[in-house]
Design an enzyme around this catalytic site. Structure first.
Site, PDB file in Angstrom:
ATOM      1  N   GLU A 247       0.879  -1.174   0.000  1.00 29.27           N
ATOM      2  CA  GLU A 247       0.000   0.000   0.000  1.00 29.27           C
ATOM      3  C   GLU A 247       0.905   1.208   0.000  1.00 29.27           C
ATOM      4  O   GLU A 247       1.711   1.384   0.918  1.00 29.27           O
ATOM      5  CB  GLU A 247      -0.896   0.004   1.245  1.00 29.27           C
ATOM      6  CG  GLU A 247      -1.951  -1.080   1.260  1.00 29.27           C
ATOM      7  CD  GLU A 247      -2.949  -0.982   0.125  1.00 29.27           C
ATOM      8  OE1 GLU A 247      -3.117   0.118  -0.459  1.00 29.27           O
ATOM      9  OE2 GLU A 247      -3.555  -2.018  -0.215  1.00 29.27           O
ATOM     10  N   CYS A 281      -2.220   8.831   3.308  1.00 30.91           N
ATOM     11  CA  CYS A 281      -2.211   8.355   1.921  1.00 30.91           C
ATOM     12  C   CYS A 281      -3.544   8.663   1.251  1.00 30.91           C
ATOM     13  O   CYS A 281      -3.640   8.630   0.031  1.00 30.91           O
ATOM     14  CB  CYS A 281      -1.886   6.873   1.861  1.00 30.91           C
ATOM     15  SG  CYS A 281      -2.883   5.878   2.956  1.00 30.91           S
TER      16      CYS A 281
HETATM   17  P1  NDP Z   1       9.249   4.750   3.606  1.00 27.36           P
HETATM   18  O1  NDP Z   1       8.555   4.077   2.488  1.00 27.36           O
HETATM   19  O2  NDP Z   1      10.708   4.967   3.505  1.00 27.36           O
HETATM   20  O3  NDP Z   1       9.019   3.928   4.989  1.00 27.36           O
HETATM   21  C1  NDP Z   1       7.947   3.060   5.257  1.00 27.36           C
HETATM   22  C2  NDP Z   1       8.469   1.847   6.024  1.00 27.36           C
HETATM   23  O4  NDP Z   1       9.370   1.099   5.203  1.00 27.36           O
HETATM   24  C3  NDP Z   1       9.275   2.198   7.276  1.00 27.36           C
HETATM   25  O5  NDP Z   1       9.071   1.210   8.262  1.00 27.36           O
HETATM   26  C4  NDP Z   1      10.696   2.145   6.765  1.00 27.36           C
HETATM   27  O6  NDP Z   1      11.652   1.985   7.776  1.00 27.36           O
HETATM   28  C5  NDP Z   1      10.622   0.943   5.865  1.00 27.36           C
HETATM   29  N1  NDP Z   1      11.677   0.856   4.858  1.00 27.36           N
HETATM   30  C6  NDP Z   1      12.389   1.873   4.306  1.00 27.36           C
HETATM   31  N2  NDP Z   1      13.271   1.375   3.406  1.00 27.36           N
HETATM   32  C7  NDP Z   1      13.122   0.029   3.399  1.00 27.36           C
HETATM   33  C8  NDP Z   1      13.763  -1.029   2.693  1.00 27.36           C
HETATM   34  N3  NDP Z   1      14.713  -0.799   1.797  1.00 27.36           N
HETATM   35  N4  NDP Z   1      13.365  -2.289   2.934  1.00 27.36           N
HETATM   36  C9  NDP Z   1      12.393  -2.544   3.821  1.00 27.36           C
HETATM   37  N5  NDP Z   1      11.766  -1.588   4.531  1.00 27.36           N
HETATM   38  C10 NDP Z   1      12.112  -0.308   4.317  1.00 27.36           C
HETATM   39  O7  NDP Z   1       8.549   6.107   3.884  1.00 27.36           O
HETATM   40  P2  NDP Z   1       9.147   7.350   4.711  1.00 27.36           P
HETATM   41  O8  NDP Z   1       8.845   7.106   6.113  1.00 27.36           O
HETATM   42  O9  NDP Z   1      10.570   7.611   4.370  1.00 27.36           O
HETATM   43  O10 NDP Z   1       8.282   8.535   4.110  1.00 27.36           O
HETATM   44  C11 NDP Z   1       8.656   9.085   2.857  1.00 27.36           C
HETATM   45  C12 NDP Z   1       7.447   9.366   2.012  1.00 27.36           C
HETATM   46  O11 NDP Z   1       6.739   8.146   1.793  1.00 27.36           O
HETATM   47  C13 NDP Z   1       6.422  10.290   2.632  1.00 27.36           C
HETATM   48  O12 NDP Z   1       6.748  11.612   2.454  1.00 27.36           O
HETATM   49  C14 NDP Z   1       5.185   9.880   1.896  1.00 27.36           C
HETATM   50  O13 NDP Z   1       5.152  10.508   0.651  1.00 27.36           O
HETATM   51  C15 NDP Z   1       5.360   8.391   1.690  1.00 27.36           C
HETATM   52  N6  NDP Z   1       4.646   7.598   2.717  1.00 27.36           N
HETATM   53  C16 NDP Z   1       3.438   7.108   2.396  1.00 27.36           C
HETATM   54  C17 NDP Z   1       2.703   6.427   3.335  1.00 27.36           C
HETATM   55  C18 NDP Z   1       1.362   5.905   3.018  1.00 27.36           C
HETATM   56  O14 NDP Z   1       0.569   5.625   3.932  1.00 27.36           O
HETATM   57  N7  NDP Z   1       1.032   5.714   1.765  1.00 27.36           N
HETATM   58  C19 NDP Z   1       3.178   6.218   4.690  1.00 27.36           C
HETATM   59  C20 NDP Z   1       4.494   6.769   4.934  1.00 27.36           C
HETATM   60  C21 NDP Z   1       5.172   7.419   3.960  1.00 27.36           C
HETATM   61  P3  NDP Z   1      12.354   3.295   8.433  1.00 27.36           P
HETATM   62  O15 NDP Z   1      11.314   4.002   9.167  1.00 27.36           O
HETATM   63  O16 NDP Z   1      13.370   2.716   9.317  1.00 27.36           O
HETATM   64  O17 NDP Z   1      12.920   4.080   7.292  1.00 27.36           O
END
Ligand code: NDP
Length: 482
Positions: A247, A281
């Site tokens: 998602e 989102c």
């Molecule tokens: P990310 O996609 O980086 O993070 C979401 C989750 O994935 C976190 O638990 C993160 O860990 C983890 N993650 C990051 N990199 C990896 C990897 N290579 N392999 C496995 N897991 C990973 O989102 P961000 O928190 O950096 O937010 C950045 C942007 O993403 C926001 O500005 C927004 O645009 C979007 N976003 C969208 C969401 C939604 O609900 N659709 C929710 C959150 C973000 P860690 O926290 O340690 O980096």
């Protein structure tokens, strides 16, 4: 909270290889605590413990599963005030939203507790004589759950509750920006009489422990919520025919037609665009407004945006909290500059706010005079920024709604039943809202989108079983009674 420096692995709280600080985005001088960063060896132990525990859990009676999930849900609901405050302190959403999120998280558990009792399969006659067929669902096995910071407890719950309900083991890697909520959650699960290792909380960064988790051949399924780039990298990394559910982001549009109640339209837009500081989102980041009501609607929108009380998440009366982190704030401010450079008119907000505490506060912003080709209308900003696109007709508006790589939610505000019906059928999004904000969904029905917003089976409600189970078809010879 007693276990903040630990992960929960194999039924034990274990210290990490290193620690990170967790600070309050409303007041960065408020150190919430330091939190563990698990090493890869610890992740491996969690995976092995999960495999063993899942074998036990899949044959555990459904009433025991029901009891465990119901108790977790009831405790979350009972403690939603206290846990919601902790959530708001580390994530930045106003206290009422934090409390509401924890309450909702509890409802996911009570819903899936009941779902454990509804695991009813199918039967069929074989095309061959004296053979019966039994079709039933079985757990997929060990499920990796990777959750984001914006709904740190609710998102984890709508994944963990069905995973456990349908007989799976869980390795949960929460977002590093919201570790306190994760530990509090795990402390509730720990109280239940579950096989040791059935539920594991592995604290750590996405790049390190997250990456290792998604590449592991010991994982049967991965459920992820977060950004599109990380979602794509997970799909690429999961080489072992791992089942995947992603998602991701969106660029949701709300259409405001010239036959609508304009006060309702403004309230839907304000709620959808600025709730949770725009960090949803499902946020309404594109407002597609009919030219006949454009100016009046924009006046109401700007007045509403300027009237919001931005402040410390735990302060009485705060309607919009800070954004989650310094990095997110900088990204938002960069998008404001980008919008201006693309020719959009910044009608209000868009600057950093200096308040009594040192937090990541931002004035809610409204851009008008935008068109759908601008980057501010194509990229997920995850910010308190709404972009108004003027349109000449319903057909043009619908085309604009669908002219995006994403497809999570969309909405229309109109008094016309036929337009609302046409929109419901023709908007290319997973969720459609009529006379409602694009954000705000229920817990007992499916949630998900199309295009770059989602990949894999739907989450939530009974539809979640598609992801958390696999189907077995058994052929049984009835034997010769003589
Ligand atoms: P990310 O996609 O980086 O993070 C979401 C989750 O994935 C976190 O638990 C993160 O860990 C983890 N993650 C990051 N990199 C990896 C990897 N290579 N392999 C496995 N897991 C990973 O989102 P961000 O928190 O950096 O937010 C950045 C942007 O993403 C926001 O500005 C927004 O645009 C979007 N976003 C969208 C969401 C939604 O609900 N659709 C929710 C959150 C973000 P860690 O926290 O340690 O980096």
């Amino acid at each position: 909270m007693t276990n903040r420096n630990f992960s929960f692995i194999g039924g034990e709280w274990v210290a990490g290889d290193s620690e990170i600080e967790n600070r309050n985005p409303s007041d960065v001088s408020d150190l919430i605590g330091t939190y563990a960063q698990a090493g890869v060896d610890q992740l491996e132990s969690a995976l092995d413990a999960a495999r063993a525990a899942q074998i036990q859990w899949r044959s555990t009676g459904i009433e025991q599963r029901y009891n465990a999930l119901m108790a977790i849900g009831q405790e979350m609901i009972a403690r939603s005030g206290e846990l919601g405050e902790l959530l708001s302190r580390e994530e930045g959403k106003p206290r009422a939203e934090g409390v509401g999120e924890v309450y909702r998280a509890g409802q996911f558990f009570t819903y899936y507790a009941a779902e454990t009792l509804r695991q009813i399969g199918d039967t069929a006659d074989s095309v061959r004589d004296n053979i019966e067929i039994d079709i039933r669902r079985e757990p997929v096995g060990v499920v990796a759950i990777i959750s984001p910071w914006n709904f740190p407890i609710a998102t984890a719950s709508w994944k963990i509750a069905p995973a456990l309900a349908f007989g799976n083991a869980v390795i949960w890697k929460p977002a590093n920006l919201t570790p306190a909520s994760a530990v509090a959650f795990a402390e509730i699960v720990e109280k239940q009489d579950l096989p040791r290792g059935l539920f594991n909380l592995v604290m750590g960064s996405g790049n390190a422990v997250g990456q290792h988790l998604v590449e592991s051949s010991k994982v049967d399924a991965i459920s992820f919520t977060g950004s599109v780039p990380v979602g794509k990298s997970i799909a690429a990394a999961a080489q072992n025919f791992t089942k995947i559910q992603l998602e991701m982001g969106s660029k949701n549009a709300l259409v405001v037609m010239d036959d609508c109640d304009l006060d309702l339209a403004a309230s839907c837009a304000l709620n959808g665009a600025f709730g949770s500081t725009g960090q949803k989102c499902t946020a309404s980041s594109r407002l597609i407004v009919h030219q006949n009501v454009h100016d009046e609607f924009v006046d109401k929108l700007v007045a509403g945006a300027q009237a919001f009380k931005v402040g410390h998440a735990l302060e009485e009366g705060t309607q919009i909290g800070p954004v989650v982190s310094a990095g997110q704030l900088q990204s938002n401010l960069d998008y404001i500059e980008l919008g201006k450079s693309e020719g959009a008119d910044l009608l209000c907000g868009g600057g950093r706010l200096e308040l009594a505490t040192d937090g990541y506060f931002m004035q809610p912003a409204v851009f008008a005079g935008t068109d759908n080709s601008m980057r501010i209308n194509r990229e997920e900003m995850f910010a308190p920024i709404a972009c108004v696109i003027k349109t000449g007709s319903y057909e043009e508006a619908l085309h604009c709604v669908n002219d995006t790589a994403f497809g999570l939610t969309s909405g229309i505000v109109t008094r016309s039943l036929s337009r609302a019906s046409h929109f419901r059928r023709n908007a290319r999004t997973g969720c459609v809202m009529v006379n409602l904000p694009t954000a705000g969904t229920d817990y007992h029905v499916p949630f998900g989108g199309r295009g770059d917003s989602s990949y894999g089976p739907r989450e939530q409600g009974g539809y979640a079983k598609e992801f958390y189970t696999t189907v077995k078809t058994a052929y049984i010879a009835s034997g010769d009674p003589t």
